[in-house]
Design a protein around this motif. Structure first.
Motif, PDB file in Angstrom:
ATOM      1  N   THR A 313       7.900   2.277 -11.619  1.00 37.23           N
ATOM      2  CA  THR A 313       7.546   1.907 -10.805  1.00 37.23           C
ATOM      3  C   THR A 313       8.481   0.370  -9.934  1.00 37.23           C
ATOM      4  O   THR A 313       8.003   0.395  -9.109  1.00 37.23           O
ATOM      5  CB  THR A 313       6.203   0.436 -10.880  1.00 37.23           C
ATOM      6  N   ILE A 314       9.044  -0.046 -10.597  1.00 38.40           N
ATOM      7  CA  ILE A 314      10.046  -1.001 -10.312  1.00 38.40           C
ATOM      8  C   ILE A 314      10.870   0.053  -9.140  1.00 38.40           C
ATOM      9  O   ILE A 314      11.632  -0.489  -8.513  1.00 38.40           O
ATOM     10  CB  ILE A 314      10.277  -2.138 -11.253  1.00 38.40           C
ATOM     11  N   THR A 315      11.669   0.920  -9.942  1.00 42.35           N
ATOM     12  CA  THR A 315      12.643   1.830  -9.791  1.00 42.35           C
ATOM     13  C   THR A 315      12.065   2.626  -8.672  1.00 42.35           C
ATOM     14  O   THR A 315      13.080   2.619  -7.860  1.00 42.35           O
ATOM     15  CB  THR A 315      13.313   2.175 -11.027  1.00 42.35           C
ATOM     16  N   ARG A 316      10.957   2.557  -8.615  1.00 40.80           N
ATOM     17  CA  ARG A 316      11.008   3.641  -7.646  1.00 40.80           C
ATOM     18  C   ARG A 316      11.199   2.926  -6.234  1.00 40.80           C
ATOM     19  O   ARG A 316      11.167   3.261  -4.541  1.00 40.80           O
ATOM     20  CB  ARG A 316       9.197   4.786  -6.832  1.00 40.80           C
ATOM     21  N   GLY A 317      11.378   1.390  -6.266  1.00 43.43           N
ATOM     22  CA  GLY A 317      11.414   0.627  -4.634  1.00 43.43           C
ATOM     23  C   GLY A 317      13.009   0.621  -4.592  1.00 43.43           C
ATOM     24  O   GLY A 317      13.799   0.122  -4.234  1.00 43.43           O
ATOM     25  N   THR A 318      13.492   0.288  -5.760  1.00 38.09           N
ATOM     26  CA  THR A 318      14.295  -0.615  -6.179  1.00 38.09           C
ATOM     27  C   THR A 318      15.921   0.688  -6.036  1.00 38.09           C
ATOM     28  O   THR A 318      17.082   0.148  -5.033  1.00 38.09           O
ATOM     29  CB  THR A 318      14.887  -1.862  -7.202  1.00 38.09           C
ATOM     30  N   LEU A 319      15.698   1.600  -5.975  1.00 43.45           N
ATOM     31  CA  LEU A 319      16.748   2.496  -5.889  1.00 43.45           C
ATOM     32  C   LEU A 319      17.168   2.474  -4.971  1.00 43.45           C
ATOM     33  O   LEU A 319      18.169   2.998  -4.894  1.00 43.45           O
ATOM     34  CB  LEU A 319      16.162   4.018  -6.662  1.00 43.45           C
ATOM     35  N   PRO A 320      16.498   3.261  -4.128  1.00 41.62           N
ATOM     36  CA  PRO A 320      17.125   3.527  -2.612  1.00 41.62           C
ATOM     37  C   PRO A 320      17.852   2.187  -1.879  1.00 41.62           C
ATOM     38  O   PRO A 320      18.588   2.672  -0.936  1.00 41.62           O
ATOM     39  CB  PRO A 320      15.430   3.778  -1.512  1.00 41.62           C
ATOM     40  N   LEU A 321      17.564   0.661  -2.832  1.00 44.77           N
ATOM     41  CA  LEU A 321      17.745  -0.160  -1.932  1.00 44.77           C
ATOM     42  C   LEU A 321      19.625   0.281  -2.469  1.00 44.77           C
ATOM     43  O   LEU A 321      20.783  -0.190  -1.811  1.00 44.77           O
ATOM     44  CB  LEU A 321      17.854  -1.897  -2.814  1.00 44.77           C
ATOM     45  N   VAL A 322      20.080   0.763  -3.455  1.00 49.24           N
ATOM     46  CA  VAL A 322      21.361   0.887  -3.829  1.00 49.24           C
ATOM     47  C   VAL A 322      22.247   2.435  -3.618  1.00 49.24           C
ATOM     48  O   VAL A 322      22.956   3.011  -3.447  1.00 49.24           O
ATOM     49  CB  VAL A 322      21.476   0.745  -5.154  1.00 49.24           C
ATOM     50  N   LEU A 323      20.930   3.291  -3.478  1.00 48.64           N
ATOM     51  CA  LEU A 323      21.321   4.772  -3.461  1.00 48.64           C
ATOM     52  C   LEU A 323      21.688   5.319  -1.442  1.00 48.64           C
ATOM     53  O   LEU A 323      22.367   6.433  -1.108  1.00 48.64           O
ATOM     54  CB  LEU A 323      19.897   5.245  -3.610  1.00 48.64           C
ATOM     55  N   PHE A 324      20.643   4.496  -1.046  1.00 47.01           N
ATOM     56  CA  PHE A 324      20.691   4.847   0.539  1.00 47.01           C
ATOM     57  C   PHE A 324      20.674   3.276   1.658  1.00 47.01           C
ATOM     58  O   PHE A 324      21.080   2.225   0.720  1.00 47.01           O
ATOM     59  CB  PHE A 324      19.597   5.255   1.193  1.00 47.01           C
TER      60      PHE A 324
END
Length: 390
Positions: A313-324
């Protein structure tokens, strides 16, 4: 920087929105079916319709948050939710009932985690990672608060009266959304393009596809386990009262994993945390095969699944911050999320059909294979993430 008061208000808004809209069917489904004389499939079909609406409008909601911020979108979501609850209270036929759920689908997409994450990303940029994790703590208490509250309200006024009370609570929650900051994050001119990790431009499309794949499988497994975890345990040989107690450990694992991530200060990068979270899921389903013989295996199944799902639930929000690029968070993630809502809508029925046709063992093998596919995708995604260069 997002202040403590806006962050607390947003977290409290998540608790209220999840409790009012997402967990509504779990608290009132049986009461609605009994009152209207409908099958549970017809009643729960309203919730599936709401998930389809969430997938349909997801790209639009993402663009709106990106352009106008989270305030107007979350407020509109609460208004739609109040309308949906009011319409449910007046529902005596299938058309009105499903129309209410269409409104509730709009409310859920505009108020739940994905909208809140996009609002935080717009306001805080790369610094939104910690706030994203923090608001999930309060949001995770939604069923704990609103299932007993809904039961108490239904005892007093019936389920229709409880729906009107829910509508009033939705309207009362609007000031919580208005506490969100209006501004948009502006990166310092001297800052690096990334936040410590970045995906090379040539791999951006691959990263997006892997992220969407992980979200879609996560959504399928979450919806399937929400509907079938306790029946799955009982079919494996666990007594019903014990299965109910063990099923509750899913929430414990979810909350403890989120708390551990916050207390750790974000030591793991989002891609590494995502890989850890995904790795817990195959372990949980492997343990499930022994649930009928060893109680410890059943406990491990529920707890590990909850922990992995809580971190995801957390990484679905935080991953895009570093991927895109964080400035395109809302519109891009809105598009990538859409398939997960459609799959989630169909998951409980598909999982039930697998169990009916081939048995519980086949259903567990399906879960295990999907979890291993997720693990492979998460490993590739992490391998693509390299330290950002100035």
């Amino acid at each position: 920087m997002i202040g403590r008061l806006p962050l607390f208000c947003l977290g409290l808004g998540q608790l209220v929105s999840w409790g009012l809209f997402y967990y509504l069917i779990g608290g009132f489904g049986d009461l609605i079916a009994a009152d209207l004389g409908w099958s549970l499939a017809r009643v729960h079909g309203g919730f599936s319709a709401a998930l389809v609406v969430m997938g349909t409008i997801s790209p639009l909601v993402g663009r709106l948050i990106e352009r106008h911020g989270g305030r107007p979108v979350l407020v509109a979501g609460s208004l739609a939710g109040a309308g949906g609850c009011t319409l449910l209270a007046a529902a005596h036929d299938i058309a009105v009932y499903y129309a209410a759920w269409l409104l509730l689908g709009v409310a859920m997409r505009c108020t739940l985690y994905d909208a809140a994450f996009a609002a935080l990303a717009r306001a805080g940029g790369p610094a939104a990672r910690k706030p994203m994790a923090q608001i999930t703590l309060l949001g995770g208490l939604a069923s704990t608060v609103f299932w007993p509250l809904g039961h108490a309200l239904a005892e007093l006024w019936g389920w229709r009266g409880a729906m009107l009370a829910f509508a009033a609570i939705a309207l009362a929650s609007i000031p919580l959304h208005l506490a969100l900051p209006r501004g948009r994050y502006q990166a310092p001119a001297s800052a690096a393009a990334g936040t410590g990790f970045a995906t090379p431009v040539r791999d951006a499309r691959t990263a997006a596809l892997l992220y969407a794949l992980i979200l879609t499988i996560t959504g399928f497994l979450a919806a399937a386990m929400s509907a079938h975890m306790i029946p799955l345990l009982t079919a494996l040989g666990v007594a019903v009262p014990v299965a109910v107690g063990i099923g509750a450990l899913r929430g414990v694992g979810q909350s403890l994993a989120r708390l551990a991530e916050i207390l750790s200060g974000g030591r793991l990068s989002p891609p590494a945390l995502n890989l850890l979270a995904v790795a817990l899921l195959p372990a949980s389903f492997a343990a499930a095969f022994g649930s009928g013989h060893w109680l410890a295996a059943a406990v491990a199944f529920a707890f590990l699944y909850g922990a992995g799902n809580g971190l995801l639930t957390i990484t679905r929000g935080t991953l895009p911050l570093v991927l895109f690029d964080p400035s395109t968070y809302g519109s891009l993630v809105g598009r990538l999320l859409a398939p997960s809502f459609f799959v989630s809508a169909a998951a409980p029925l598909l999982f039930a059909l697998v169990i009916e046709a081939w048995g519980v063992g086949a259903a567990l093998w399906l879960c295990l294979l999907l979890a291993l596919l997720m693990l492979a995708a998460a490993a590739v995604l992490k391998a693509q993430c390299t330290p950002a260069h100035r």
